[in-house]
Design an enzyme around this catalytic site. Structure first.
Site, short mmCIF file in Angstrom:
data_model
loop_
_atom_site.label_atom_id
_atom_site.label_comp_id
_atom_site.label_asym_id
_atom_site.label_seq_id
_atom_site.Cartn_x
_atom_site.Cartn_y
_atom_site.Cartn_z
N VAL A 85 0.86 -1.18 0.00
CA VAL A 85 0.00 0.00 0.00
C VAL A 85 0.89 1.23 0.00
CG1 VAL A 85 -1.95 1.09 1.15
CG2 VAL A 85 -1.50 -1.34 1.52
N CYS A 86 0.60 2.16 -0.89
CA CYS A 86 1.47 3.33 -1.05
C CYS A 86 1.33 4.30 0.13
CB CYS A 86 1.14 4.07 -2.34
SG CYS A 86 2.15 5.56 -2.51
N VAL A 87 2.43 4.59 0.76
CA VAL A 87 2.40 5.44 1.96
C VAL A 87 1.98 6.87 1.63
CG1 VAL A 87 4.88 6.02 1.91
CG2 VAL A 87 3.64 6.07 4.06
#
Lengths: 138, 119
Positions: A85-87
């Protein structure tokens, strides 16, 4: 059904839409499952744009409804694929105040997902034979 | 390992996070020393429309970000000609010098890529 054997490919997937609001995430899930059944590799699925909502661990639809987040978790646990999941997308959407909020984030995300950066997507795209994006009609 | 990445911008700027998050992807690929190109098509051509006043709507100056792409060794910004013309725009209406590409060249451009991101 008998599938014709084809050359084994390594896929990198990117999911860009939230669960339930469009078909993208579920299509990506079904693609990943089918590809692996045929002997292909799906090393990493990167969740970006509104796709990060697929990782919200508090998603709890009624029992007689489809649980898209749960489908991903099951796939990650059974097939050992890397769900990232992209921070920065998560920060923009208010899940975390800073990048160092890791403990807080780990509490939010569903089992089988991990938080990391865009470099993980580029790395997967470079190593893969095919990079596919799903969703994004928002 | 070097791959050719093409990022396709087909949405207008400022209407959502879209352009910003596409640019983040683009710049990350460039930071990994990949061959990166951008294509502005459909309403994406408005991204570089000159004379935007993004500060009046608390938006970021997208043109300035595109202007800085050179720092990341991204030289290839293409704009599809037909998309411009059908919106009453000319290359002079854009805030940046770009390569104007006829639609017939878009297919060949895409065939030269390893990864195309068109979200």
């Amino acid at each position: 059904m008998v599938f014709q054997r084809v050359k084994q490919l390594k896929f990198a997937l990117q999911v860009n839409s939230a669960p339930y609001s469009s078909q993208g995430s579920e299509t990506a899930y079904r693609f990943a499952r089918a590809a692996m059944q045929l002997g292909h590799e799906v090393d990493r699925v990167f969740f970006y744009f509104d796709g990060v909502y697929n990782a919200l661990g508090y998603s709890a639809p009624p029992e007689d409804e489809k649980n898209v987040v749960g489908l991903w978790t099951t796939l990650a646990v059974q097939k050992n694929i890397d769900l990232v999941v992209c921070v920065s997308a998560v920060q923009r959407r208010g899940w975390a105040h800073t990048e160092s909020d890791n403990e807080f984030l780990q509490g939010l995300i569903a089992k089988g997902f991990r938080i990391s950066g865009l470099g993980q997507w580029v790395d997967a795209a470079i190593k893969a034979d095919r990079t596919l994006t799903f969703g994004g009609d928002f | 390992m070097t791959s050719a990445f093409l990022f396709v911008f087909s949405r207008p700027p400022h209407s959502s996070l879209h352009v910003q998050e596409m640019l983040d992807l683009t710049l990350t690929a460039a930071a990994f020393d990949q061959n990166v190109s951008l294509l502005l098509i459909d309403d994406g051509v408005y991204t570089l429309r000159a004379g935007q006043k993004p500060e009046s709507r608390e938006c970021r100056d997208i043109c300035a970000i595109f202007d800085s792409l050179e720092i990341y060794d991204i030289d290839c910004v293409y704009v599809e000609k037909e998309s411009l013309v059908s919106r009453g725009l000319r290359s002079g209406d854009l805030g940046l010098a770009v390569d104007i590409l006829p639609r017939s060249d878009v297919g060949p451009l895409m065939r030269r890529q390893t990864v195309i991101v068109n979200v």
